[in-house]
Design a protein around this motif. Structure first.
Motif, short mmCIF file in Angstrom:
data_model
loop_
_atom_site.label_atom_id
_atom_site.label_comp_id
_atom_site.label_asym_id
_atom_site.label_seq_id
_atom_site.Cartn_x
_atom_site.Cartn_y
_atom_site.Cartn_z
N UNK A 104 -76.86 -11.58 -11.16
CA UNK A 104 -76.41 -12.96 -11.11
C UNK A 104 -75.41 -13.23 -12.23
N UNK A 105 -74.58 -14.19 -12.01
CA UNK A 105 -73.56 -14.57 -12.98
C UNK A 105 -74.21 -14.95 -14.31
N UNK A 106 -73.69 -14.43 -15.40
CA UNK A 106 -74.19 -14.77 -16.72
C UNK A 106 -73.80 -16.20 -17.05
N UNK A 107 -74.76 -16.98 -17.49
CA UNK A 107 -74.50 -18.38 -17.83
C UNK A 107 -74.57 -18.51 -19.34
N UNK A 108 -73.40 -18.37 -19.97
CA UNK A 108 -73.29 -18.35 -21.42
C UNK A 108 -72.02 -19.07 -21.84
#
Length: 139
Positions: free
Chosen positions: A13-17
């Motif tokens: 999943x897309x990194x949410x940072x």
């Protein structure tokens, strides 16, 4: 005989940072991380891989022991041993602390994985001093 083809693993999943911009005065936090789960062994490698190279090799990570799933005291990430420390719940329950010898310490605010997208965007923007999306000129 039927030959089974190996299953392709699902994409990560897309990194949410979001990190504070370079050159900003010292702040209480250096960024905000919104992991997809409380499984530190699954989430940490992707986080560490996405950090700026200027942060150096992270060798120690401290998290809220009550907030994350059980795990070992260390793990191998990108051919490097990372020591995992679980602090008492009263000690910065919503942060993860990253240490890199000779480079410094970085504190990331952790948005709980089950937070809605709208609430997470607001929390991330507020923590970094941005405007929340959709509010008074926000994106």
């Amino acid at each position: 005989m039927i030959a089974a083809t190996p299953a392709t693993p699902p994409p990560l999943p897309l990194l949410r940072l979001r990190l504070t911009p370079r050159g900003v005065l010292p702040r209480r936090i250096d960024g905000v991380w919104w992991p997809h789960s409380r499984d530190l062994l699954a989430q940490l490698p992707q986080l560490l891989a996405a950090l700026p190279t200027a942060w150096g090799d992270i060798v120690s990570v401290t998290v809220n022991g009550a907030a994350w799933s059980a795990g070992p005291g260390r793990m191998l990430v990108a051919n490097q041993v990372v020591h995992l420390h679980k602090a008492a719940a009263r000690h910065a329950p919503d942060t993860v602390v990253l240490l890199s010898p000779g480079h410094g310490r970085w504190d990331l605010l952790v948005v709980p994985p089950d937070t809605t997208e709208e609430a997470a965007a607001t929390l991330m923007a507020a923590a970094l001093g941005d405007r929340a999306p959709g509010t008074d000129g926000g994106v």
